[in-house]
Design a protein around this motif. Structure first.
Motif, mmCIF file in Angstrom:
data_model
loop_
_atom_site.group_PDB
_atom_site.id
_atom_site.type_symbol
_atom_site.label_atom_id
_atom_site.label_comp_id
_atom_site.label_asym_id
_atom_site.label_seq_id
_atom_site.Cartn_x
_atom_site.Cartn_y
_atom_site.Cartn_z
ATOM 1 N N VAL A 1 82.168 -9.842 7.380
ATOM 2 C CA VAL A 1 81.344 -10.137 6.194
ATOM 3 C C VAL A 1 80.122 -9.060 6.014
ATOM 4 N N THR A 2 80.056 -8.153 4.822
ATOM 5 C CA THR A 2 79.077 -7.267 4.780
ATOM 6 C C THR A 2 78.261 -7.692 3.631
ATOM 7 N N ALA B 1 77.225 -9.292 -1.350
ATOM 8 C CA ALA B 1 77.963 -9.739 -0.228
ATOM 9 C C ALA B 1 79.635 -9.407 -0.600
ATOM 10 N N THR B 2 80.280 -8.724 0.382
ATOM 11 C CA THR B 2 81.689 -8.531 0.620
ATOM 12 C C THR B 2 82.455 -9.560 1.255
ATOM 13 N N ALA C 1 83.732 -17.592 -0.671
ATOM 14 C CA ALA C 1 82.890 -17.519 -1.791
ATOM 15 C C ALA C 1 81.464 -17.490 -1.481
ATOM 16 N N VAL C 2 80.514 -16.974 -2.267
ATOM 17 C CA VAL C 2 79.183 -17.051 -2.215
ATOM 18 C C VAL C 2 78.781 -18.255 -2.802
ATOM 19 N N GLU D 1 72.556 -2.418 5.158
ATOM 20 C CA GLU D 1 73.604 -2.891 5.135
ATOM 21 C C GLU D 1 73.757 -3.636 6.616
ATOM 22 N N ILE D 2 74.400 -4.935 6.382
ATOM 23 C CA ILE D 2 74.726 -5.705 7.603
ATOM 24 C C ILE D 2 76.099 -6.207 7.786
ATOM 25 N N LYS D 3 76.800 -5.794 8.881
ATOM 26 C CA LYS D 3 78.175 -6.528 8.980
ATOM 27 C C LYS D 3 78.238 -7.381 10.037
ATOM 28 N N LEU D 4 78.858 -8.552 9.838
ATOM 29 C CA LEU D 4 78.988 -9.635 10.635
ATOM 30 C C LEU D 4 80.515 -9.916 10.808
ATOM 31 N N ARG D 5 81.064 -10.312 11.776
ATOM 32 C CA ARG D 5 82.292 -10.566 12.171
ATOM 33 C C ARG D 5 82.112 -12.279 12.613
#
Length: 95
Positions: free
Chosen positions: A68-69, A21-22, A28-29, A81-85
């Motif tokens: 968040v990626t 996760a980016t 923090a993860v 890959e999943i990108k969330l705003r």
């Protein structure tokens, strides 16, 4: 914050999947990244939990959404890959 994920292995053999996760600065993860296996022709559930920063009490302007990626890799190749705003808000509790 929790991100639920479903992974399907359409191959005839067990696959090892790695999640990364980016995150924005200050996030923090907590759990859910790393490696796990999915059996042949099976589907598996995963969940990435992220600790968000607190919104300051005196914050008056609306915060900008953050990205968040989440990436999934298998055998050294990207498989998704999943990108969330995400918009962080103060939580109001009933009195």
């Amino acid at each position: 914050m929790a991100i639920p994920l479903w992974v399907r292995n359409r191959t005839a053999k067990t696959q090892e999947i790695s999640f990364t996760a980016t995150l924005p600065s200050g996030w923090a993860v907590q759990s859910g990244t790393g490696k796990f296996t999915v059996a042949a022709k099976q589907m598996a559930a995963a969940r990435i939990e992220i600790m968000l920063p607190a919104v300051p009490e005196n914050e008056t302007k609306k915060p900008e959404p953050q990205e968040v990626t989440v990436r999934a890799d298998s055998s050294g190749q990207s498989i998704g890959e999943i990108k969330l705003r995400v918009e962080v808000r103060k939580r109001a509790l009933p009195q």
